[in-house]
Scaffold this active site. Structure first.
Site, PDB file in Angstrom:
ATOM      1  N   HIS A 168       1.098   0.633  -5.563  1.00  0.00           N
ATOM      2  CA  HIS A 168       0.447   1.401  -6.043  1.00  0.00           C
ATOM      3  C   HIS A 168       1.538   2.461  -7.499  1.00  0.00           C
ATOM      4  CE1 HIS A 168      -3.049   2.035  -2.998  1.00  0.00           C
ATOM      5  NE2 HIS A 168      -3.180   0.551  -2.877  1.00  0.00           N
ATOM      6  N   TYR A 228      -4.681   3.794   8.163  1.00  0.00           N
ATOM      7  CA  TYR A 228      -4.752   3.163   7.587  1.00  0.00           C
ATOM      8  C   TYR A 228      -3.228   2.298   6.849  1.00  0.00           C
ATOM      9  CZ  TYR A 228      -6.956  -0.419   3.348  1.00  0.00           C
ATOM     10  OH  TYR A 228      -7.029  -1.403   2.681  1.00  0.00           O
ATOM     11  N   LYS A 257      -4.839  -0.340  10.969  1.00  0.00           N
ATOM     12  CA  LYS A 257      -5.094  -1.511  10.199  1.00  0.00           C
ATOM     13  C   LYS A 257      -4.151  -1.430   8.732  1.00  0.00           C
ATOM     14  CE  LYS A 257      -7.717  -2.385   5.972  1.00  0.00           C
ATOM     15  NZ  LYS A 257      -8.381  -2.154   5.562  1.00  0.00           N
ATOM     16  N   LYS A 268      -2.427  -3.398   5.559  1.00  0.00           N
ATOM     17  CA  LYS A 268      -3.544  -3.990   4.786  1.00  0.00           C
ATOM     18  C   LYS A 268      -1.902  -4.556   4.317  1.00  0.00           C
ATOM     19  CE  LYS A 268      -5.007  -3.363   2.419  1.00  0.00           C
ATOM     20  NZ  LYS A 268      -6.716  -4.530   1.778  1.00  0.00           N
ATOM     21  N   ASP A 309      -5.726  -6.726   7.259  1.00  0.00           N
ATOM     22  CA  ASP A 309      -6.191  -7.920   5.524  1.00  0.00           C
ATOM     23  C   ASP A 309      -5.888  -7.547   4.744  1.00  0.00           C
ATOM     24  OD1 ASP A 309      -8.175  -7.431   3.852  1.00  0.00           O
ATOM     25  OD2 ASP A 309      -8.549  -5.334   3.560  1.00  0.00           O
ATOM     26  N   ASN A 340      -6.644  -9.336   2.079  1.00  0.00           N
ATOM     27  CA  ASN A 340      -7.532  -9.215   1.000  1.00  0.00           C
ATOM     28  C   ASN A 340      -8.471 -10.620   0.460  1.00  0.00           C
ATOM     29  OD1 ASN A 340      -5.981  -6.401   0.367  1.00  0.00           O
ATOM     30  ND2 ASN A 340      -8.411  -6.529   0.085  1.00  0.00           N
ATOM     31  N   GLU A 355      -9.101  -9.267   8.606  1.00  0.00           N
ATOM     32  CA  GLU A 355     -10.525  -8.594   7.826  1.00  0.00           C
ATOM     33  C   GLU A 355      -9.446  -9.448   6.169  1.00  0.00           C
ATOM     34  OE1 GLU A 355     -10.600  -4.497   6.816  1.00  0.00           O
ATOM     35  OE2 GLU A 355     -10.787  -4.645   5.090  1.00  0.00           O
ATOM     36  N   GLU A 396     -11.900 -21.299  -1.578  1.00  0.00           N
ATOM     37  CA  GLU A 396     -11.022 -22.336  -1.369  1.00  0.00           C
ATOM     38  C   GLU A 396     -11.882 -23.412  -1.933  1.00  0.00           C
ATOM     39  OE1 GLU A 396      -8.364 -21.447   1.847  1.00  0.00           O
ATOM     40  OE2 GLU A 396      -9.259 -23.442   2.053  1.00  0.00           O
ATOM     41  N   ASN A 444     -14.643  -6.528   3.176  1.00  0.00           N
ATOM     42  CA  ASN A 444     -15.503  -5.704   1.877  1.00  0.00           C
ATOM     43  C   ASN A 444     -15.372  -6.849   0.802  1.00  0.00           C
ATOM     44  OD1 ASN A 444     -12.011  -5.024   2.590  1.00  0.00           O
ATOM     45  ND2 ASN A 444     -12.754  -4.559   0.078  1.00  0.00           N
ATOM     46  N   ASP A 482     -18.906   0.297   2.753  1.00  0.00           N
ATOM     47  CA  ASP A 482     -18.462   2.001   2.014  1.00  0.00           C
ATOM     48  C   ASP A 482     -19.614   2.207   0.857  1.00  0.00           C
ATOM     49  OD1 ASP A 482     -17.240   3.492   0.093  1.00  0.00           O
ATOM     50  OD2 ASP A 482     -15.550   2.090  -0.633  1.00  0.00           O
ATOM     51  N   HIS A 507     -15.278   0.680   4.110  1.00  0.00           N
ATOM     52  CA  HIS A 507     -14.399  -0.221   3.509  1.00  0.00           C
ATOM     53  C   HIS A 507     -13.442   1.389   2.829  1.00  0.00           C
ATOM     54  CE1 HIS A 507     -13.098  -0.391  -0.851  1.00  0.00           C
ATOM     55  NE2 HIS A 507     -12.377  -1.117  -0.459  1.00  0.00           N
ATOM     56  N   SER A 508     -12.238   1.445   2.392  1.00  0.00           N
ATOM     57  CA  SER A 508     -12.270   2.639   1.453  1.00  0.00           C
ATOM     58  C   SER A 508     -10.980   2.619   0.444  1.00  0.00           C
ATOM     59  CB  SER A 508     -11.787   3.883   2.368  1.00  0.00           C
ATOM     60  OG  SER A 508     -10.273   3.740   2.420  1.00  0.00           O
ATOM     61  N   ASN A 509     -11.240   3.340  -0.440  1.00  0.00           N
ATOM     62  CA  ASN A 509      -9.870   2.996  -1.692  1.00  0.00           C
ATOM     63  C   ASN A 509      -8.924   4.326  -2.530  1.00  0.00           C
ATOM     64  OD1 ASN A 509      -8.394   1.312  -3.638  1.00  0.00           O
ATOM     65  ND2 ASN A 509      -9.865   0.926  -4.363  1.00  0.00           N
ATOM     66  N   HIS A 546      -8.273   5.918   3.158  1.00  0.00           N
ATOM     67  CA  HIS A 546      -6.678   6.537   2.224  1.00  0.00           C
ATOM     68  C   HIS A 546      -6.326   7.985   2.928  1.00  0.00           C
ATOM     69  CE1 HIS A 546      -7.798   2.462   0.701  1.00  0.00           C
ATOM     70  NE2 HIS A 546      -5.996   2.390   0.118  1.00  0.00           N
ATOM     71  N   ARG A 563      -2.934   3.931 -11.226  1.00  0.00           N
ATOM     72  CA  ARG A 563      -3.560   2.167 -10.378  1.00  0.00           C
ATOM     73  C   ARG A 563      -3.122   1.251 -11.205  1.00  0.00           C
ATOM     74  NH1 ARG A 563      -6.071   1.119  -5.745  1.00  0.00           N
ATOM     75  NH2 ARG A 563      -4.610  -0.532  -5.699  1.00  0.00           N
TER      76      ARG A 563
HETATM   77  O1  GKR Z   1      -5.487   0.747  -1.606  1.00  0.00           O
HETATM   78  O2  GKR Z   1      -4.196  -1.528  -2.071  1.00  0.00           O
HETATM   79  C1  GKR Z   1      -5.574  -0.697  -1.333  1.00  0.00           C
HETATM   80  C2  GKR Z   1      -6.758  -1.964  -1.057  1.00  0.00           C
HETATM   81  O3  GKR Z   1      -6.136  -3.015  -0.765  1.00  0.00           O
HETATM   82  C3  GKR Z   1      -7.692  -1.342  -1.530  1.00  0.00           C
HETATM   83  O4  GKR Z   1      -7.678  -1.558  -3.055  1.00  0.00           O
HETATM   84  C4  GKR Z   1      -8.432  -2.520  -1.045  1.00  0.00           C
HETATM   85  O5  GKR Z   1      -9.811  -1.737  -1.831  1.00  0.00           O
HETATM   86  O6  GKR Z   1      -8.521  -1.279   1.164  1.00  0.00           O
HETATM   87  C5  GKR Z   1      -8.827  -1.778   0.409  1.00  0.00           C
HETATM   88  C6  GKR Z   1      -9.659  -3.201   1.416  1.00  0.00           C
HETATM   89  O7  GKR Z   1     -10.189  -3.069   2.471  1.00  0.00           O
HETATM   90  O8  GKR Z   1      -9.623  -4.659   1.013  1.00  0.00           O
HETATM   91 MG    MG Z   2      -9.986  -4.826   2.553  1.00  0.00          MG
END
Ligand code: GKR
Ligand code: MG
Length: 445
Positions: A20, A150, A203, A205, A233, A235, A258, A264, A287, A311, A337-339, A366, A420
């Site tokens: 970020h 988070y 959680k 990331k 998570d 992603n 998550e 794939e 999400n 979300d 979900h959040s951002n 967040h 961002r």
């Molecule tokens: O804030 O870096 C982040 C997250 O990876 C976010 O961009 C994601 O959209 O929180 C989110 C998620 O659960 O994937």
């Molecule tokens: Mg996620």
């Protein structure tokens, strides 16, 4: 109706898409009715959403509050049925530009609806004298909403010349701005978050280190908080084989996984996650692969996802609660979900979760990365013992702080261009770094 883009400060949080940058942006909608009440909504930042909201002004101003659904229908229609449409159907260049960013798959035109919807519901609740959750689904279902800690790997901001805050002290406010790359450092972050906010759910990331290292970091959190629920998570960064190898037999650590893997070899993300779930017996959240009604239907038929993270910013507030009702009836678990977000969004999440029936999972936020350094309302909802109490105040229960909003708008004007851009910040740690959706961002090679 005023549309105000705002910016806030962020820590150097690592994810699959890089790190970020020191700033993030959001879009606010403020509606004033002819009794002088102000309603507010907050959604992701970006030019496409900003422009679409500005175009909606003439459709909102002068309408009757009691016909708020009709107003939302008009905004939806003005999107030309393109709200939620696949990218190739989005014709406006500015809108396309926000949808192109690979890690921002949840940016879509529903954000436009959600911003206006939140502000209208806030106003309508104030008019009726009831909290917004009473106007959603079957009304208020709970008095407090569980939130999760988070946690992120944190990069060493001192290796950049970017204007991140410098963390001092060993409490949450200090640690959140200091490097955290090891399981031990992540567990310390968890401890500090628990000390400040009382969380019971966590959680991490992922998508940063190798899969086993991330599960090891989750295990470190679990060791420090044996009664807590922990998830990771990445992603969708892990292959099915990697995800199964890292998670099989880890049910004592992971309450759920998550987006452990994604599409794939010609199979969709939903198909692959369904295989992961069968192979490991670990519940899954997403999400990424059940983000609208059509994807949700496929996901359910495949048995891919236990916990859709609905979300309200991209499901809309009414859509999110509608999904919560469906989850309750179909034996799924609702979450959100959040951002990066401010306190208006925290109130929006809280009201949706308050109207969600049955058992829900602790919802993402967040806010802990912003709390204490920025706010846009006079008294932001507080996370205490891991929960936010559902306000009895009419509407969203938050009062816009116009001085703070003006300051956040001034910051936006200064920093919006670089906000961002995760690859830009990551290149300070790894020169020449580029995004690869199937490679951890840091532990490569
Ligand atoms: O804030 O870096 C982040 C997250 O990876 C976010 O961009 C994601 O959209 O929180 C989110 C998620 O659960 O994937
Ligand atoms: Mg996620």
């Amino acid at each position: 109706m005023r549309v105000i883009p705002v910016a806030g400060r962020d820590s150097m949080l690592l994810n699959l898409c890089g790190a970020h940058a020191p700033f993030f942006t959001r879009n606010l909608v403020l509606l004033t009715d002819n009794a002088g009440h102000v309603g507010i909504g907050e959604v992701p930042g970006g030019e496409g959403i900003l422009k679409a909201l500005e175009r909606a002004i003439s459709l909102v101003v002068g309408t009757e509050l009691g016909r708020w659904q009709r107003t939302l229908n008009a905004v939806r229609a003005a999107c030309g049925g393109r709200c939620g449409a696949p990218q190739h159907q989005v014709t406006n260049a500015a809108e396309e530009s926000v949808l192109r960013q690979p890690h921002e798959i949840n940016l879509r035109l529903e954000n436009v609806i959600a911003a206006v919807e939140a502000a209208l519901l806030d106003l309508f609740g104030q008019y009726l004298g009831v909290p917004v959750c009473e106007l959603l689904g079957n009304g208020r279902q709970r008095d407090s909403v569980p939130m999760l800690a988070y946690l992120f790997y944190v990069g060493d901001a001192a290796r950049t010349d970017l204007p991140y805050d410098a963390g001092t002290g060993d409490d949450w406010y200090g640690l959140r701005d200091r490097e955290a790359l090891t399981p031990q450092a992540i567990a310390c972050l968890a401890d500090a978050a628990v000390d400040r906010y009382g969380f019971r759910d966590f959680k991490l990331k992922g998508g940063v280190m190798a899969p086993e290292q991330e599960v090891e970091a989750a295990a470190a959190i679990k060791r420090h908080h044996p009664n807590g629920n922990v998830t990771v998570d990445p992603n969708g960064a892990w292959s099915l084989a990697q995800a199964v190898a890292a998670c099989k037999g880890q049910g004592h650590v992971l309450a759920y996984a998550e987006d452990p893997c994604g599409p794939e070899q010609g199979y969709s993300g939903r198909e692959i996650i369904a295989e992961f779930r069968r192979a490991t017996g670990i519940r899954t959240a997403t999400n990424m692969v059940a983000t609208d009604w059509r994807q949700m239907a496929h996901s359910y038929l495949l048995g891919a996802v236990d916990i859709p993270l609905a979300d309200p910013h991209f499901w809309t507030m009414q859509g999110s609660v509608r999904l919560a009702q469906l989850c309750h009836d179909w034996g799924l678990t609702w979450g959100s979900h959040s951002n990066n977000h401010f306190d208006v969004s925290l109130a929006m999440f809280t009201h949706c979760a308050a109207a969600a029936p049955g058992d829900i999972t602790a919802i993402d936020t967040h806010w802990i990365w912003q709390e204490g350094r920025a706010r846009l309302t006079t008294e932001p909802p507080r996370i205490v013992r891991g929960k936010v109490a559902v306000s009895d105040r009419p509407g969203l229960g938050v009062e816009p702080d116009m001085a703070e909003i003006a300051a956040a708008h001034a910051l936006y004007k200064k920093v919006a261009a670089g906000a961002r851009d995760d690859a830009m910040a990551m290149r300070y740690l790894v020169p020449g770094w580029t995004y690869d959706p199937k490679m951890p961002s840091l532990a490569r090679g």
